[in-house]
Structure formats: structure tokens, C-alpha cells
Design a protein around this motif. Structure first.
Motif, short mmCIF file in Angstrom:
data_model
loop_
_atom_site.label_atom_id
_atom_site.label_comp_id
_atom_site.label_asym_id
_atom_site.label_seq_id
_atom_site.Cartn_x
_atom_site.Cartn_y
_atom_site.Cartn_z
N ARG A 104 2.09 -28.78 -19.70
CA ARG A 104 2.00 -27.69 -20.68
C ARG A 104 3.20 -27.68 -21.61
NH1 ARG A 104 -0.27 -23.30 -16.33
NH2 ARG A 104 -2.50 -23.69 -16.71
N ARG A 105 4.39 -27.92 -21.08
CA ARG A 105 5.59 -27.90 -21.93
C ARG A 105 5.59 -29.06 -22.91
NH1 ARG A 105 8.43 -26.24 -17.12
NH2 ARG A 105 9.34 -28.31 -16.83
N VAL A 106 5.17 -30.25 -22.44
CA VAL A 106 5.12 -31.43 -23.31
C VAL A 106 4.14 -31.21 -24.45
CG1 VAL A 106 4.44 -33.84 -23.46
CG2 VAL A 106 5.89 -33.08 -21.58
N PRO B 291 2.92 -27.54 -15.04
CA PRO B 291 3.88 -26.91 -15.98
C PRO B 291 4.56 -27.91 -16.90
CG PRO B 291 4.74 -26.91 -13.73
CD PRO B 291 3.31 -27.32 -13.64
N TYR B 292 4.82 -29.13 -16.40
CA TYR B 292 5.43 -30.15 -17.25
C TYR B 292 4.47 -30.54 -18.38
CZ TYR B 292 9.04 -30.74 -13.68
OH TYR B 292 10.07 -30.54 -12.81
N GLN C 192 2.95 -28.37 -25.61
CA GLN C 192 3.42 -27.29 -26.48
C GLN C 192 4.46 -27.81 -27.46
OE1 GLN C 192 2.34 -24.19 -26.89
NE2 GLN C 192 3.88 -23.83 -28.49
N ALA C 193 5.37 -28.65 -26.94
CA ALA C 193 6.39 -29.22 -27.82
C ALA C 193 5.75 -30.11 -28.88
CB ALA C 193 7.40 -30.02 -26.99
N GLN C 194 4.74 -30.86 -28.48
CA GLN C 194 4.05 -31.73 -29.44
C GLN C 194 3.36 -30.89 -30.53
OE1 GLN C 194 0.31 -33.53 -28.47
NE2 GLN C 194 0.90 -35.49 -29.37
N GLU C 195 2.71 -29.81 -30.11
CA GLU C 195 2.03 -28.94 -31.08
C GLU C 195 3.03 -28.33 -32.06
OE1 GLU C 195 -0.19 -26.12 -28.88
OE2 GLU C 195 -1.62 -27.59 -28.10
N GLU C 196 4.19 -27.92 -31.55
CA GLU C 196 5.21 -27.33 -32.42
C GLU C 196 5.73 -28.36 -33.41
OE1 GLU C 196 8.09 -25.77 -29.76
OE2 GLU C 196 6.83 -24.10 -29.09
#
Length: 321
Positions: free
Chosen positions: A73-75, A70-71, A77-81
């Protein structure tokens, strides 16, 4: 644990965690399996934790691996955003050398289809050396051409992905005697002078390739001359000098000329996608994926048995781990 963690390592880990298979994960990321395994091992070292249990039959997550998912995925996702926000500020600038060249045009067309939400803008630098200087300076993002032909000082700031062994051809005046043949053996050019961009500061990698090809075959590279710009000027110079021009098989049609493939052997132009090391742009992955997809579909990286490239190019065009 290291203070800096490369997101690429998390992407490699997450692909394996979701596919539960190194081969499938490597195919998903368009990387060699050895490179993927190396990235996962590096992440394990940097985190000080074993993330997978590997056997000859299966791959399973450890408790630490499951905790990381989960960590990761969050990292990512934040990079993609973040990249999406800044990527909207400018287009990905891709040099395609000149209008009409098939290899870069087809890769760019596929990349646009893969990433329609981003702008991939074509630029025309007419030679990899000219484009490479712009890439290193940050005024251009990527280009195509013969990576081994670049000056080592330029190569040091660049990375590349082999795309194609492109057959070479000869462009002739339409009434040249050799134009009557469907293909032209290299031996038929013995005693003749062929234009290969000598003197053009943006294309020395192409002139060098010509010198290596013609060496020992009695073919002379034409002396430096001003570059003919535009179809009308090209046609005028061709009609006046009647000098054959060394080109690639996908070279666009020119008035008053015919293009004939070269054979015995088949000379190949080694083409790579070239970019600045550390390039970050939301459309860049689509460009690399497009290059890999089109190359695989067309068999561009299958070197023919009678194909010729300089020894210096063999290492740069070899499959990369």
C-alpha cells in the motif's frame, strides 16, 4: 529477491488481498483472471515467499502475505503521488483520428468523466500509422485503429487493447442509385472503384483493409489521390469524381452524401486502443478503463455471425490473457 519490482505485481497482489477472490480482483483491475494469477505467481517467485493459500473454495493470506500488505500500500501510494505530480505537467495526448468519429470520441468522453482531475487532450492524426509514429517518438500517447495493419517495426514498440468490431459502410453521392437502398450488399459494388485512402502515408492500414475486403469481389481500390481536407473540399471532390468512399458506420455526416451500411457479409473494422509500451501517466488507467466499459456496455466486441475481418486481424482482436 530481484532488485527491481514491477508495481503492477504489487497492484495485482493488493487487489486479491483486499477482495480475497481472484475473479473479483481481476474484474476490479480490468484484466483476465489468468493474467492476474500469473502476476501473483511472478511476485511470489520474485519475493521467494508464498503469499496466498488457494483452495477450490477460498483464498486466504499467508503470514508473509499479511506482512506484505502495508508495504504494498505504501509503495503504490508513493507511486500515485509521484505520477500525480508529474502528470500535472502535461495532458495525456490522445489521437482520435478525425473530428466526429464515434468510437474514440465516446471512449475519450468516458475517460474524462472517470478522471476529471486530469487533462486528456484530443489530437487529430487522421490514421493509425501516422499516429503510431508519433506515439513511438513520444510526441503522442495513445490512438485508435487497426493494430494488425501496422508495420511490424512499429508494432514492436506498441501495445494495444481491442475495443470494437466496427461495421463498415459506403459513403455515396446523394443521387447515386445505390443511395436509394437502406443497406448496400458488397456485390452491388462489383465493377466500381471505391476510394480507400490509397496514397495517404498516414492510413496505409485502412487501404490494406480495403484491398483484403475487395479481393475476389470485382471491386477496385481507387488510385492514389491528394487528400481532400475540410468539408467544402470533400464535397467538391465527391461531386466531381462521384467515387464512393469506404468508411466506418460512425463516420460523420458530409454535405451532399449519404452513408449506407455494407452487408453480405458485414465487413468489420477492427479497432484497438494503441499506446507506447511502458507508458506511464495518471490518466492512462482511466483511458483503458473507459475503453473496456464502453465496449462492454455497447457490445462492441461481440463479433456478428455474418461479420468479416481478415484472418490476420483475428489473432490481435482475440481476448488477451
Amino acid at each position: 529477491m530481484t532488485a527491481d519490482l514491477d508495481p503492477r505485481l504489487l497492484r495485482a497482489f493488493l487487489a486479491v488481498a483486499e477482495e480475497v477472490h481472484f475473479t473479483r480482483a481481476a474484474a476490479r483491475l480490468y484484466v483476465a483472471q489468468q493474467a492476474l494469477s500469473r502476476d501473483v505467481r511472478r511476485l511470489e517467485r520474485e519475493l521467494g515467499a508464498e503469499l496466498f493459500v488457494r483452495t477450490t473454495r477460498q483464498v486466504t493470506l499467508t503470514a508473509d502475505g499479511a506482512r506484505l500488505v502495508p508495504y504494498a500500500r505504501r509503495v503504490l501510494q508513493a507511486q500515485e503521488e509521484l505520477l500525480a505530480v508529474f502528470g500535472q505537467a502535461r495532458a495525456l495526448l490522445v489521437d482520435v483520428n478525425s473530428p466526429g468519429l464515434g468510437t474514440p470520441r465516446r471512449v475519450l468522453h468516458r475517460a474524462r468523466a472517470l478522471a476529471p482531475e486530469h487533462e486528456l487532450m484530443a489530437r487529430y492524426e487522421s490514421g493509425l500509422t501516422g499516429a503510431a509514429g508519433e506515439i513511438v517518438a513520444g510526441r503522442l500517447d495513445a490512438s485508435f485503429g487497426r493494430f494488425a495493419g501496422l508495420d511490424p517495426a512499429l508494432r514492436a514498440g506498441l501495445d494495444h487493447q481491442p475495443v470494437r468490431y466496427e461495421p463498415m459502410a459506403i459513403l455515396l453521392p446523394e443521387d447515386d442509385p445505390l443511395a436509394e437502398s437502406d443497406r448496400v450488399p458488397l456485390a452491388a459494388l462489383a465493377g466500381r472503384t471505391v476510394y480507400a485512402g490509397a496514397g495517404n502515408a498516414r492510413t496505409p492500414e485502412w487501404t490494406d483493409l480495403a484491398h483484403r475486403l475487395f479481393e475476389g469481389r470485382g471491386i477496385t481500390v481507387d488510385a492514389p489521390a491528394p487528400l481532400a481536407v475540410g468539408d467544402e473540399e470533400f464535397r467538391r471532390i465527391m461531386a466531381k469524381t462521384r467515387t464512393p468512399v469506404l468508411v466506418v458506420i460512425d463516420f460523420p455526416a458530409m454535405p451532399g452524401t449519404v452513408l449506407r451500411p455494407l452487408i453480405d457479409p458485414v465487413p468489420l473494422s477492427p479497432v484497438s486502443l494503441v499506446w507506447r509500451k511502458g507508458l506511464v501517466h495518471p490518466a492512462f488507467d482511466a483511458l483503458r478503463r473507459a475503453a473496456a466499459e464502453v465496449a462492454a456496455e455497447e457490445g462492441w466486441l461481440r463479433r456478428p455471425s455474418d461479420g468479416w475481418i481478415p484472418a490476420i486481424d483475428s489473432a490481435t482482436m482475440a481476448p488477451r490473457n
